[in-house]
Write a protein that holds these residues in place. Structure first.
Motif, PDB file in Angstrom:
ATOM      1  N   TRP A 188      52.715  24.291  49.140  1.00 52.70           N
ATOM      2  CA  TRP A 188      51.901  25.015  50.132  1.00 52.70           C
ATOM      3  C   TRP A 188      51.902  26.518  49.846  1.00 52.70           C
ATOM      4  CZ3 TRP A 188      48.583  23.518  53.863  1.00 52.70           C
ATOM      5  CH2 TRP A 188      48.131  24.505  54.745  1.00 52.70           C
ATOM      6  N   LEU A 189      53.086  27.083  49.584  1.00 54.40           N
ATOM      7  CA  LEU A 189      53.195  28.525  49.367  1.00 54.40           C
ATOM      8  C   LEU A 189      52.522  28.964  48.067  1.00 54.40           C
ATOM      9  CD1 LEU A 189      56.902  29.165  50.477  1.00 54.40           C
ATOM     10  CD2 LEU A 189      54.815  29.652  51.758  1.00 54.40           C
ATOM     11  N   VAL A 190      52.626  28.152  47.028  1.00 64.05           N
ATOM     12  CA  VAL A 190      52.114  28.556  45.719  1.00 64.05           C
ATOM     13  C   VAL A 190      50.652  28.170  45.519  1.00 64.05           C
ATOM     14  CG1 VAL A 190      52.397  28.264  43.224  1.00 64.05           C
ATOM     15  CG2 VAL A 190      54.405  28.456  44.685  1.00 64.05           C
ATOM     16  N   LEU A 191      50.262  26.977  45.972  1.00 65.36           N
ATOM     17  CA  LEU A 191      48.927  26.459  45.648  1.00 65.36           C
ATOM     18  C   LEU A 191      47.924  26.551  46.793  1.00 65.36           C
ATOM     19  CD1 LEU A 191      50.013  23.241  43.710  1.00 65.36           C
ATOM     20  CD2 LEU A 191      49.125  25.356  42.727  1.00 65.36           C
ATOM     21  N   ILE A 192      48.364  26.377  48.035  1.00 64.04           N
ATOM     22  CA  ILE A 192      47.423  26.298  49.157  1.00 64.04           C
ATOM     23  C   ILE A 192      47.292  27.628  49.906  1.00 64.04           C
ATOM     24  CG2 ILE A 192      46.881  25.114  51.310  1.00 64.04           C
ATOM     25  CD1 ILE A 192      46.620  23.339  48.871  1.00 64.04           C
ATOM     26  N   ARG A 193      48.413  28.249  50.231  1.00 58.81           N
ATOM     27  CA  ARG A 193      48.371  29.470  51.055  1.00 58.81           C
ATOM     28  C   ARG A 193      47.529  30.588  50.436  1.00 58.81           C
ATOM     29  NH1 ARG A 193      51.796  33.920  52.339  1.00 58.81           N
ATOM     30  NH2 ARG A 193      51.808  34.368  54.575  1.00 58.81           N
ATOM     31  N   PRO A 194      47.570  30.809  49.117  1.00 58.32           N
ATOM     32  CA  PRO A 194      46.780  31.911  48.541  1.00 58.32           C
ATOM     33  C   PRO A 194      45.261  31.683  48.546  1.00 58.32           C
ATOM     34  CG  PRO A 194      48.612  31.308  47.088  1.00 58.32           C
ATOM     35  CD  PRO A 194      48.468  30.215  48.100  1.00 58.32           C
ATOM     36  N   ILE A 195      44.816  30.473  48.863  1.00 58.71           N
ATOM     37  CA  ILE A 195      43.375  30.185  48.825  1.00 58.71           C
ATOM     38  C   ILE A 195      42.645  30.984  49.895  1.00 58.71           C
ATOM     39  CG2 ILE A 195      41.622  28.385  49.158  1.00 58.71           C
ATOM     40  CD1 ILE A 195      43.606  26.361  48.063  1.00 58.71           C
ATOM     41  N   LYS A 196      41.577  31.628  49.489  1.00 59.86           N
ATOM     42  CA  LYS A 196      40.752  32.405  50.411  1.00 59.86           C
ATOM     43  C   LYS A 196      39.516  31.587  50.781  1.00 59.86           C
ATOM     44  CE  LYS A 196      43.475  35.991  49.916  1.00 59.86           C
ATOM     45  NZ  LYS A 196      44.399  36.378  51.006  1.00 59.86           N
ATOM     46  N   ILE A 197      39.396  31.236  52.047  1.00 60.81           N
ATOM     47  CA  ILE A 197      38.231  30.496  52.521  1.00 60.81           C
ATOM     48  C   ILE A 197      37.128  31.495  52.884  1.00 60.81           C
ATOM     49  CG2 ILE A 197      37.374  28.805  54.186  1.00 60.81           C
ATOM     50  CD1 ILE A 197      39.554  27.717  52.405  1.00 60.81           C
ATOM     51  N   PRO A 198      35.937  31.384  52.282  1.00 60.96           N
ATOM     52  CA  PRO A 198      34.844  32.313  52.617  1.00 60.96           C
ATOM     53  C   PRO A 198      34.515  32.273  54.099  1.00 60.96           C
ATOM     54  CG  PRO A 198      34.309  30.988  50.686  1.00 60.96           C
ATOM     55  CD  PRO A 198      35.555  30.409  51.268  1.00 60.96           C
ATOM     56  N   ARG A 199      34.222  33.440  54.678  1.00 61.34           N
ATOM     57  CA  ARG A 199      33.915  33.519  56.107  1.00 61.34           C
ATOM     58  C   ARG A 199      32.692  32.680  56.468  1.00 61.34           C
ATOM     59  NH1 ARG A 199      36.514  37.101  59.201  1.00 61.34           N
ATOM     60  NH2 ARG A 199      37.869  38.628  58.198  1.00 61.34           N
ATOM     61  N   GLU A 200      31.702  32.671  55.550  1.00 68.48           N
ATOM     62  CA  GLU A 200      30.491  31.892  55.831  1.00 68.48           C
ATOM     63  C   GLU A 200      30.838  30.418  55.975  1.00 68.48           C
ATOM     64  OE1 GLU A 200      30.271  33.330  52.100  1.00 68.48           O
ATOM     65  OE2 GLU A 200      31.054  34.810  53.494  1.00 68.48           O
ATOM     66  N   LYS A 201      31.778  29.950  55.119  1.00 70.27           N
ATOM     67  CA  LYS A 201      32.159  28.536  55.154  1.00 70.27           C
ATOM     68  C   LYS A 201      32.875  28.197  56.446  1.00 70.27           C
ATOM     69  CE  LYS A 201      34.464  25.051  52.323  1.00 70.27           C
ATOM     70  NZ  LYS A 201      33.264  24.263  52.141  1.00 70.27           N
ATOM     71  N   ILE A 202      33.726  29.140  56.909  1.00 69.24           N
ATOM     72  CA  ILE A 202      34.460  28.903  58.151  1.00 69.24           C
ATOM     73  C   ILE A 202      33.497  28.819  59.330  1.00 69.24           C
ATOM     74  CG2 ILE A 202      36.140  29.876  59.759  1.00 69.24           C
ATOM     75  CD1 ILE A 202      37.535  31.151  57.367  1.00 69.24           C
ATOM     76  N   SER A 203      32.520  29.735  59.371  1.00 69.52           N
ATOM     77  CA  SER A 203      31.576  29.751  60.489  1.00 69.52           C
ATOM     78  C   SER A 203      30.688  28.523  60.487  1.00 69.52           C
ATOM     79  CB  SER A 203      30.721  31.025  60.439  1.00 69.52           C
ATOM     80  OG  SER A 203      29.991  31.082  59.227  1.00 69.52           O
ATOM     81  N   VAL A 204      30.224  28.113  59.287  1.00 67.45           N
ATOM     82  CA  VAL A 204      29.370  26.927  59.185  1.00 67.45           C
ATOM     83  C   VAL A 204      30.126  25.687  59.625  1.00 67.45           C
ATOM     84  CG1 VAL A 204      28.193  25.397  57.579  1.00 67.45           C
ATOM     85  CG2 VAL A 204      27.848  27.861  57.415  1.00 67.45           C
TER      86      VAL A 204
END
Length: 218
Positions: A188-204
């Motif tokens: 989680w700390l190395v592979l998942i946490r650093p992922i940046k989810i685009p704001r447009e994707k979150i809103s959609v």
């Protein structure tokens, strides 16, 4: 040569050859020839190994099982069923990061042949629209699909390890179950946490979940 040193060297050969873009089948063959050359180097033993490989029924069981698993995965992907399943998951769980970790982990619990043929396309679908390299997606799939190698009694490697060590499943798991917890945290700390989810994707996605919820209430 010490068996552990021999196996480590064989693994390094595979890694180095893969870095040079050599097909994985050829890498495995080269590593196998290396082990044979240092352990036996006898043409008779090599011929016997080939004979046993091609005459044992389980060889063809594995080949056909993998072939039909590949056919099923291709059918699920081309028919759109895989995409629909990912959409259904997103309606249930709005956090894509959790799904990226949970789906390979769930499929890793199942003692299926060719499990990566299912988990890898799901990770690819879930990460659509997220800036992730193919290597990052492969690492997520590989890491989380093997979380339970240290704590599940139905994993073939676990059965073999208990047989070799001469211990019960309970003893083995009691000593190694902490590794699964550590693997979850590290992954989680190395592979998942650093992922940046685009704001447009979150809103959609949030709008999609809200609309689906409203539709269900009506």
């Amino acid at each position: 040569m010490n068996i552990f040193l021999l196996l480590t060297t064989a693994l390094l050969i595979i890694i180095v050859l893969l870095r040079f873009k050599i097909p994985i089948g050829a890498c495995m063959l080269a590593s196998g020839i290396f082990i044979w050359a240092l352990r036996s180097a006898s043409p008779i033993s090599l011929a016997q190994a080939f004979y046993e490989t091609f005459t044992l029924s389980r060889t063809y069981d594995i080949i056909f099982a993998l072939y039909f698993v590949m056919c099923l995965e291709i059918e699920l992907r081309l028919s759109g069923a895989l995409t629909d399943m990912v959409k259904a998951l997103r309606r249930t769980f709005s956090d894509v990061k959790i799904l990226l970790a949970a789906m390979p982990a769930f499929l890793g619990l199942l003692p299926s042949v060719g499990g990566a043929r299912f988990s890898a396309p799901i990770v690819k679908e879930l990460s659509a629209g997220i800036n992730l390299s193919p290597e990052h997606k492969a690492a997520i799939n590989f890491w989380f699909r093997h979380l339970f190698e240290f704590s599940s009694p139905i994993i073939p490697g676990m059965i073999m390890a208990c047989s070799i060590a001469g211990v019960t499943f309970g003893e083995f798991i009691s000593h190694l179950c902490w590794v699964t917890v550590a693997a979850i945290v590290v992954g989680w700390l190395v592979l998942i946490r650093p992922i940046k989810i685009p704001r447009e994707k979150i809103s959609v996605e949030s709008k999609f979940v809200t609309s689906a919820t409203a539709y269900c209430w009506h």
